[in-house]
Each structure stands twice: as C-alpha cells, then as structure tokens.
Design an enzyme around this catalytic site. Structure first.
Site, PDB file in Angstrom:
ATOM      1  N   ASP A 271       2.834   8.757  -1.004  1.00  0.00           N
ATOM      2  CA  ASP A 271       3.685   7.589  -1.204  1.00  0.00           C
ATOM      3  C   ASP A 271       4.742   7.559  -0.103  1.00  0.00           C
ATOM      4  O   ASP A 271       5.597   8.430  -0.037  1.00  0.00           O
ATOM      5  CB  ASP A 271       4.339   7.657  -2.587  1.00  0.00           C
ATOM      6  CG  ASP A 271       5.030   6.368  -3.001  1.00  0.00           C
ATOM      7  OD1 ASP A 271       5.367   5.549  -2.120  1.00  0.00           O
ATOM      8  OD2 ASP A 271       5.243   6.188  -4.211  1.00  0.00           O
TER       9      ASP A 271
ATOM     10  N   ARG B  64       6.882   5.001   0.437  1.00  0.00           N
ATOM     11  CA  ARG B  64       7.933   4.013   0.167  1.00  0.00           C
ATOM     12  C   ARG B  64       9.335   4.612   0.216  1.00  0.00           C
ATOM     13  O   ARG B  64       9.536   5.779  -0.106  1.00  0.00           O
ATOM     14  CB  ARG B  64       7.723   3.380  -1.212  1.00  0.00           C
ATOM     15  CG  ARG B  64       6.538   2.442  -1.248  1.00  0.00           C
ATOM     16  CD  ARG B  64       6.296   1.937  -2.626  1.00  0.00           C
ATOM     17  NE  ARG B  64       5.781   3.017  -3.472  1.00  0.00           N
ATOM     18  CZ  ARG B  64       5.315   2.854  -4.699  1.00  0.00           C
ATOM     19  NH1 ARG B  64       5.324   1.657  -5.250  1.00  0.00           N
ATOM     20  NH2 ARG B  64       4.862   3.877  -5.383  1.00  0.00           N
TER      21      ARG B  64
ATOM     22  N   THR C 100       9.406   0.338 -15.402  1.00  0.00           N
ATOM     23  CA  THR C 100       8.588   1.122 -14.470  1.00  0.00           C
ATOM     24  C   THR C 100       7.869   2.252 -15.193  1.00  0.00           C
ATOM     25  O   THR C 100       8.304   2.691 -16.260  1.00  0.00           O
ATOM     26  CB  THR C 100       9.438   1.710 -13.325  1.00  0.00           C
ATOM     27  OG1 THR C 100       8.580   2.266 -12.335  1.00  0.00           O
ATOM     28  CG2 THR C 100      10.392   2.794 -13.819  1.00  0.00           C
TER      29      THR C 100
ATOM     30  N   GLY D 166       0.807  -1.224   0.000  1.00  0.00           N
ATOM     31  CA  GLY D 166       0.000   0.000   0.000  1.00  0.00           C
ATOM     32  C   GLY D 166       0.836   1.268   0.000  1.00  0.00           C
ATOM     33  O   GLY D 166       0.537   2.201   0.738  1.00  0.00           O
TER      34      GLY D 166
END
Length: 189
Positions: free
Chosen positions: A123, A125, A146, A90
């Site tokens: 985000d 990450r 990507t 997620g």
C-alpha cells in the site's frame, strides 16, 4: 502541506441526494474531492474513499470499492457527513500499474504479491491531503467509515469517536481479494 489549490464550493445533485462539492489540488497535481452535506454535525460520518476507476466507474466486481463508495454515499446522504475522494488509484501505484497488477492476479498472484512483483509495497498511499481537507472544514471529531486500520492510524490529529464498518458481501471474483485484505493488510472485515 503547501501550495494547495482549492476550488469554490458547488452543489452536486446525485442519485443519492444533493451534496456540496469542493476540489483540492495537491503539490503533485492530483485533484481530490470533498462531497459533504449542508450541515455537518459536530462529529460527522467521514468516508476517505480511495480512487478505484475500475470499481467506482466501470462496475468491476474484482474488488469491493464501488460497493463501498455507493454504501458511503447513501449513508452520508441520509445521516449527514463527508466523503473525501482520495485520488490515489490502485493504492497509489497508478492506473497503468494497477492494470499490470490485475494481469499478475490473473496468473495467480494475490493483490499484495502483485504489487511486490511490480516493485511496490502492498500500500503506497499517504494521507496528508486528507488531514488538510479535514482541517480546512474544521473537523476535529468524526465517525470514520472504514475497514482499513491504516486510515485510522493516519488521522493522528483527529478524534475518531467511532469506527463504522462497511460490510460488503463477497462474490466469486473478489473473495480471495477480500481474504488478502483481511489476512495481509489487516483490514477489519
């Protein structure tokens, strides 16, 4: 990164072909995977795939994650390369919060707004373990599979010789999600 636990290398036959697999446990206890072909070329195709249980394992069509994973595995099996399964569910808010974000999306929030409502950035990450894994395999040059510019920017010490896009056709359930990824997160769709 310190205190990374690294597994042995094993063989993993799949529906796409046979890969080698190795696990990496980071300081937080998250276990990431590298699936790779026997002979890595000088500049292998690399997919950094962020964990998505709902899309990858349960077949959700609210996102494009599962389709991206399968596309990458097929391509890497054919061309050679590596898939790094990045365990940050997620966008790194975790499964529980991801389901809460889904509930907010059911009420009309987009994916970014839902994360903000839960107190997270769009985000969360980080990519230190990805850099560690690439260095572990002595990969200095690669073709990055990507659409996410943040993944490109995160690999500062790696020569990205080419960005390979993953184009997944939208469906009625993920059309708005993909639009948000493009418009608000800058994904190259």
């Amino acid at each position: 990164m310190k205190n990374i636990e690294i597994s042995q290398i094993a063989t993993l036959p799949t529906i796409y072909g046979t890969f080698k697999i190795q696990a990496f446990k980071d300081e937080l206890g998250k276990e990431h995977l590298a699936l790779f072909s026997d002979d890595l070329p000088d500049a292998p195709i690399v997919r950094v795939h962020s964990e998505c249980l709902t899309g990858d394992a349960l077949g959700s069509v609210k996102c494009d994650c599962g389709e991206q994973l399968h596309f990458a595995l097929k391509l890497i099996a054919k061309e050679g390369g590596m898939l790094i399964y990045h365990r940050q569910e997620g966008r790194n808010i975790g499964l529980l919060n991801k389901v809460n974000a889904y509930a907010l999306q059911d009420k009309g929030y987009n994916t970014v707004e839902a994360n903000h409502q839960l107190g997270f950035s769009a985000d969360e990450r980080t990519y230190e373990i990805v850099e560690f894994i690439l260095k572990h395999f002595n990969i200095k040059r690669l073709k990055l599979l990507t659409n996410n510019p943040k993944k490109i920017e995160s690999l500062r010490d790696i020569d990205i010789v080419e960005r390979l896009p993953i184009q997944i056709a939208p469906n009625p359930y993920n059309e708005q999600y993909l639009k948000t990824k493009k418009d608000e997160l800058g994904h190259l769709l």
